[in-house]
Design a protein around this motif. Structure first.
Motif, PDB file in Angstrom:
ATOM      1  N   LEU A 121     -36.072  33.624  59.267  1.00  0.00           N
ATOM      2  CA  LEU A 121     -36.832  32.810  58.328  1.00  0.00           C
ATOM      3  C   LEU A 121     -38.287  33.251  58.245  1.00  0.00           C
ATOM      4  O   LEU A 121     -38.886  33.252  57.170  1.00  0.00           O
ATOM      5  CB  LEU A 121     -36.743  31.334  58.714  1.00  0.00           C
ATOM      6  N   TYR A 122     -38.864  33.639  59.376  1.00  0.00           N
ATOM      7  CA  TYR A 122     -40.252  34.103  59.352  1.00  0.00           C
ATOM      8  C   TYR A 122     -40.421  35.274  58.391  1.00  0.00           C
ATOM      9  O   TYR A 122     -41.370  35.347  57.609  1.00  0.00           O
ATOM     10  CB  TYR A 122     -40.688  34.516  60.760  1.00  0.00           C
ATOM     11  N   GLY A 149     -42.687  25.870  63.105  1.00  0.00           N
ATOM     12  CA  GLY A 149     -41.269  25.973  62.825  1.00  0.00           C
ATOM     13  C   GLY A 149     -40.415  26.034  64.070  1.00  0.00           C
ATOM     14  O   GLY A 149     -40.920  26.249  65.180  1.00  0.00           O
ATOM     15  N   ALA A 160     -36.290  30.293  63.980  1.00  0.00           N
ATOM     16  CA  ALA A 160     -36.871  30.880  62.765  1.00  0.00           C
ATOM     17  C   ALA A 160     -37.773  32.061  63.059  1.00  0.00           C
ATOM     18  O   ALA A 160     -38.101  32.826  62.153  1.00  0.00           O
ATOM     19  CB  ALA A 160     -37.660  29.813  62.011  1.00  0.00           C
ATOM     20  N   HIS A 161     -38.173  32.255  64.320  1.00  0.00           N
ATOM     21  CA  HIS A 161     -39.208  33.232  64.652  1.00  0.00           C
ATOM     22  C   HIS A 161     -38.664  34.649  64.716  1.00  0.00           C
ATOM     23  O   HIS A 161     -37.468  34.882  64.780  1.00  0.00           O
ATOM     24  CB  HIS A 161     -39.848  32.877  66.002  1.00  0.00           C
ATOM     25  N   LEU A 179     -37.576  23.879  53.434  1.00  0.00           N
ATOM     26  CA  LEU A 179     -38.843  24.329  53.993  1.00  0.00           C
ATOM     27  C   LEU A 179     -40.012  23.516  53.461  1.00  0.00           C
ATOM     28  O   LEU A 179     -40.158  23.316  52.260  1.00  0.00           O
ATOM     29  CB  LEU A 179     -39.065  25.809  53.650  1.00  0.00           C
ATOM     30  N   ILE A 193     -44.276  23.407  54.157  1.00  0.00           N
ATOM     31  CA  ILE A 193     -45.374  24.136  54.794  1.00  0.00           C
ATOM     32  C   ILE A 193     -46.708  23.541  54.374  1.00  0.00           C
ATOM     33  O   ILE A 193     -46.791  22.750  53.432  1.00  0.00           O
ATOM     34  CB  ILE A 193     -45.330  25.640  54.440  1.00  0.00           C
ATOM     35  N   ILE A 253     -45.585  26.132  59.254  1.00  0.00           N
ATOM     36  CA  ILE A 253     -44.317  25.489  58.918  1.00  0.00           C
ATOM     37  C   ILE A 253     -44.317  24.064  59.470  1.00  0.00           C
ATOM     38  O   ILE A 253     -44.468  23.851  60.667  1.00  0.00           O
ATOM     39  CB  ILE A 253     -43.129  26.273  59.507  1.00  0.00           C
ATOM     40  N   ASP A 254     -44.149  23.081  58.588  1.00  0.00           N
ATOM     41  CA  ASP A 254     -44.036  21.688  58.999  1.00  0.00           C
ATOM     42  C   ASP A 254     -42.595  21.304  59.302  1.00  0.00           C
ATOM     43  O   ASP A 254     -42.340  20.528  60.224  1.00  0.00           O
ATOM     44  CB  ASP A 254     -44.589  20.766  57.913  1.00  0.00           C
ATOM     45  N   TYR A 255     -41.671  21.861  58.531  1.00  0.00           N
ATOM     46  CA  TYR A 255     -40.254  21.569  58.762  1.00  0.00           C
ATOM     47  C   TYR A 255     -39.406  22.687  58.171  1.00  0.00           C
ATOM     48  O   TYR A 255     -39.701  23.226  57.112  1.00  0.00           O
ATOM     49  CB  TYR A 255     -39.829  20.249  58.110  1.00  0.00           C
ATOM     50  N   ALA A 256     -38.321  23.027  58.874  1.00  0.00           N
ATOM     51  CA  ALA A 256     -37.300  23.945  58.360  1.00  0.00           C
ATOM     52  C   ALA A 256     -35.990  23.600  59.026  1.00  0.00           C
ATOM     53  O   ALA A 256     -35.939  23.324  60.227  1.00  0.00           O
ATOM     54  CB  ALA A 256     -37.681  25.395  58.632  1.00  0.00           C
TER      55      ALA A 256
END
Length: 257
Positions: free
Chosen positions: A51-52, A71, A75-76, A122, A124, A248-251
């Protein structure tokens, strides 16, 4: 630090376009295949991407985590070094824009933002923060770079590998800055042009990418810093600059189709 609370949906606006066809599927790493986001014609493909990496392409960020944070851990970056676990965090993304002339790259970025908001849910926000940079300046003995005042056609031949090489004819300094900023073979930070060299130039230069120069200090191949000074009479000076960053606030794990 100035925080701008913006969700991905708000950034896009109500008129943003979407891909006509989009597929997202897990693609575990098997030590084979490409890694990255690729655009060809009307198609954008992500192969073995986390995702990153997708967010970095969508928001035109550097790929070294300097402009992206937050996140969930899945996702990293970094999963390719652990092929025995967490493989479901890598994805195959295949998308197609509407028929017709291929959209510009910025339109692909906008459509990918829409897809990430829809499939990964997502959210952000953007921040402005001081980040380490390099300023490219003229060395104390003046530039060695040769100005080309002819009407020659601009060309810039490059070869990557153990040593990164450039042979440029009639190009502006912006072309060199672009390669110095490149996270794959550049100086390791964003680079800003402070040379006040406003013409078109011919030059040849080569250097060992930072990951090689750092790992092999006795190498005969020069670092980018040494090459710039010796070949072009230019110098990279460390500094800081306010730059955009994404948090990222949420994923969530994506819906696949």
């Amino acid at each position: 630090m100035i925080r701008l609370a913006i969700t991905a949906t708000f950034v896009l606006g109500i008129h943003a376009q979407s891909f006509e066809v989009a597929s997202i599927k897990p693609q575990p790493w098997t030590n084979e295949g490409r890694v990255g986001v690729f655009v060809r014609g009307n198609t954008l493909t992500g192969e073995h991407v986390d995702l990153y990496r997708l967010i970095e392409f969508a928001y035109d960020l550097r790929t070294d985590d300097s402009q992206l944070s937050g996140g969930p851990s899945w996702a990293h970056h970094g999963v390719l070094s652990d092929v025995s676990g967490a493989e479901s965090t890598l994805y195959l993304v295949v998308t197609k824009a509407a028929d017709g002339p291929p959209p510009p790259i910025e339109q692909f970025r906008l459509m990918l933002r829409t897809l990430l908001a829809e499939r990964f849910q997502l959210k952000i926000h953007h921040v402005r923060k001081n980040m380490p940079v390099f300023n490219l300046v003229v060395g104390k003995n003046g530039p060695k770079i040769k100005e080309n005042v002819s009407d020659a056609k601009a060309s810039m031949a490059m070869r990557d590998g153990r040593v990164f090489r450039i042979r440029a004819v009639h190009v502006p300094m912006a072309n060199l800055i672009g390669e110095l900023t490149n996270p794959n073979h550049g100086a390791g930070r964003p680079v800003f042009d402070k040379t006040e060299l406003t013409g078109f130039y011919d030059f040849e230069i080569e250097w060992a990418p930072n990951y090689l120069a750092a790992g092999e200090p006795d190498s005969a191949d020069p670092s980018v810093f040494v090459a710039l000074q010796e070949r072009l009479g230019l110098k990279l000076e460390p500094g800081t600059a306010l730059m955009d960053a994404v948090v990222i606030d949420y994923a969530g794990m994506p819906s696949q189709n």
